[in-house]
Design a protein around this motif. Structure first.
Motif, PDB file in Angstrom:
ATOM      1  N   ARG A 148       7.128  -0.920   9.422  1.00 13.61           N
ATOM      2  CA  ARG A 148       7.338  -0.504   8.524  1.00 13.61           C
ATOM      3  C   ARG A 148       6.833  -1.381   7.472  1.00 13.61           C
ATOM      4  NH1 ARG A 148      12.394   2.335  10.773  1.00 13.61           N
ATOM      5  NH2 ARG A 148      11.364   3.439  12.116  1.00 13.61           N
ATOM      6  N   ARG A 151       3.242  -1.960   5.896  1.00 11.86           N
ATOM      7  CA  ARG A 151       2.656  -0.934   5.371  1.00 11.86           C
ATOM      8  C   ARG A 151       2.789  -0.825   3.615  1.00 11.86           C
ATOM      9  NH1 ARG A 151       3.477   1.193  10.333  1.00 11.86           N
ATOM     10  NH2 ARG A 151       5.374   2.474   9.314  1.00 11.86           N
ATOM     11  N   ARG A 152       4.141  -0.993   3.775  1.00 13.82           N
ATOM     12  CA  ARG A 152       4.980  -0.465   2.166  1.00 13.82           C
ATOM     13  C   ARG A 152       4.364  -2.186   1.259  1.00 13.82           C
ATOM     14  NH1 ARG A 152      11.050   1.383   1.616  1.00 13.82           N
ATOM     15  NH2 ARG A 152      10.848   2.960   3.222  1.00 13.82           N
ATOM     16  N   TRP A 153       4.146  -3.412   2.036  1.00 12.19           N
ATOM     17  CA  TRP A 153       3.524  -4.308   1.198  1.00 12.19           C
ATOM     18  C   TRP A 153       2.077  -4.601   0.560  1.00 12.19           C
ATOM     19  CZ3 TRP A 153       4.870  -8.234   6.017  1.00 12.19           C
ATOM     20  CH2 TRP A 153       7.227  -8.816   5.598  1.00 12.19           C
ATOM     21  N   ARG A 155       1.007  -1.966  -0.097  1.00 12.35           N
ATOM     22  CA  ARG A 155       0.983  -0.676  -0.725  1.00 12.35           C
ATOM     23  C   ARG A 155       1.326  -0.787  -1.866  1.00 12.35           C
ATOM     24  NH1 ARG A 155       3.217   2.825   3.326  1.00 12.35           N
ATOM     25  NH2 ARG A 155       5.445   2.865   1.649  1.00 12.35           N
ATOM     26  N   SER A 156       1.918  -1.831  -2.394  1.00 12.85           N
ATOM     27  CA  SER A 156       2.460  -2.546  -3.399  1.00 12.85           C
ATOM     28  C   SER A 156       2.617  -4.040  -3.880  1.00 12.85           C
ATOM     29  CB  SER A 156       4.406  -2.536  -3.949  1.00 12.85           C
ATOM     30  OG  SER A 156       5.124  -3.121  -2.716  1.00 12.85           O
ATOM     31  N   GLN A 160       8.946  -4.414  -0.331  1.00 12.03           N
ATOM     32  CA  GLN A 160      10.661  -4.234  -1.006  1.00 12.03           C
ATOM     33  C   GLN A 160      11.267  -5.376  -0.082  1.00 12.03           C
ATOM     34  OE1 GLN A 160      11.645  -0.867  -1.981  1.00 12.03           O
ATOM     35  NE2 GLN A 160       9.403  -1.044  -2.553  1.00 12.03           N
ATOM     36  N   VAL A 165      14.422  -0.925   3.513  1.00 15.39           N
ATOM     37  CA  VAL A 165      13.706  -0.029   4.409  1.00 15.39           C
ATOM     38  C   VAL A 165      13.883   1.193   4.528  1.00 15.39           C
ATOM     39  CG1 VAL A 165      12.170   0.023   6.668  1.00 15.39           C
ATOM     40  CG2 VAL A 165      11.971  -2.242   4.951  1.00 15.39           C
TER      41      VAL A 165
END
Length: 167
Positions: A148, A151-153, A155-156, A160, A165
């Motif tokens: 999880r 995927r966030r890392w 995208r940005s 986060q 999360v």
């Protein structure tokens, strides 16, 4: 204390391991990229290096080189794989993802090792039971969270924090 720590090297190893767990968790949970992140991160790396170094002075369990020494070597590789990209800033497009990913795995390895270290001291547990329980209790949930977060890392530009999360 004598039942947990058998030598000065073992005591230094224990203190460095506990400091690594605390610092690594803080680095993962706090905002990334700032001065505090870097200071805590370098403190984590320093404590982990002490822990890894002292692990090679502990031979009580196997009376020689054992599976935990192999784990220490793998942990050193993971740590290096996490630090080289941030120090070199290469590869240009993916160094952040490589850094965050391998450093996360480095902390996750510490938690797996903690559970394994506790279980190996309990009578009646075979080596494979210790491995299975450590992976089941820490490795699997940690891998799910890693998926999880990764995927966030990706995208940005700035990842986060772990607490966001589940928000």
């Amino acid at each position: 204390m004598q039942d947990i720590v058998y030598s000065t090297v073992g005591f230094v190893h224990l203190v460095a391991a506990l400091a690594s767990l605390l610092l690594g968790t803080m680095v993962l949970a706090l905002q990334k990229g700032g001065r505090r992140h870097k200071r805590l991160g370098y403190a984590y790396v320093s404590c982990l290096l002490v822990m890894l170094g002292t692990s090679f002075g502990i031979y009580r369990q196997y009376q020689g080189f054992g599976i935990f020494h192999v784990a220490a070597l793998l942990s050193a590789v993971t740590l290096g794989a996490g630090m080289v990209p941030v120090l070199r800033k290469k590869p240009a497009r993916t160094w952040r993802t490589l850094h965050y990913s391998f450093m996360y795995l480095s902390v996750l390895e510490l938690y797996v090792a903690l559970v394994a270290e506790v279980l190996v001291r309990m009578p009646g547990w075979s080596f494979w039971e210790v491995v299975g329980a450590s992976v089941a209790v820490v490795g699997v949930p940690g891998a799910v969270l890693f998926g999880r977060l990764r995927r966030r890392w990706q995208r940005s530009r700035r990842p986060q924090v772990a607490a966001e999360v589940y928000a």
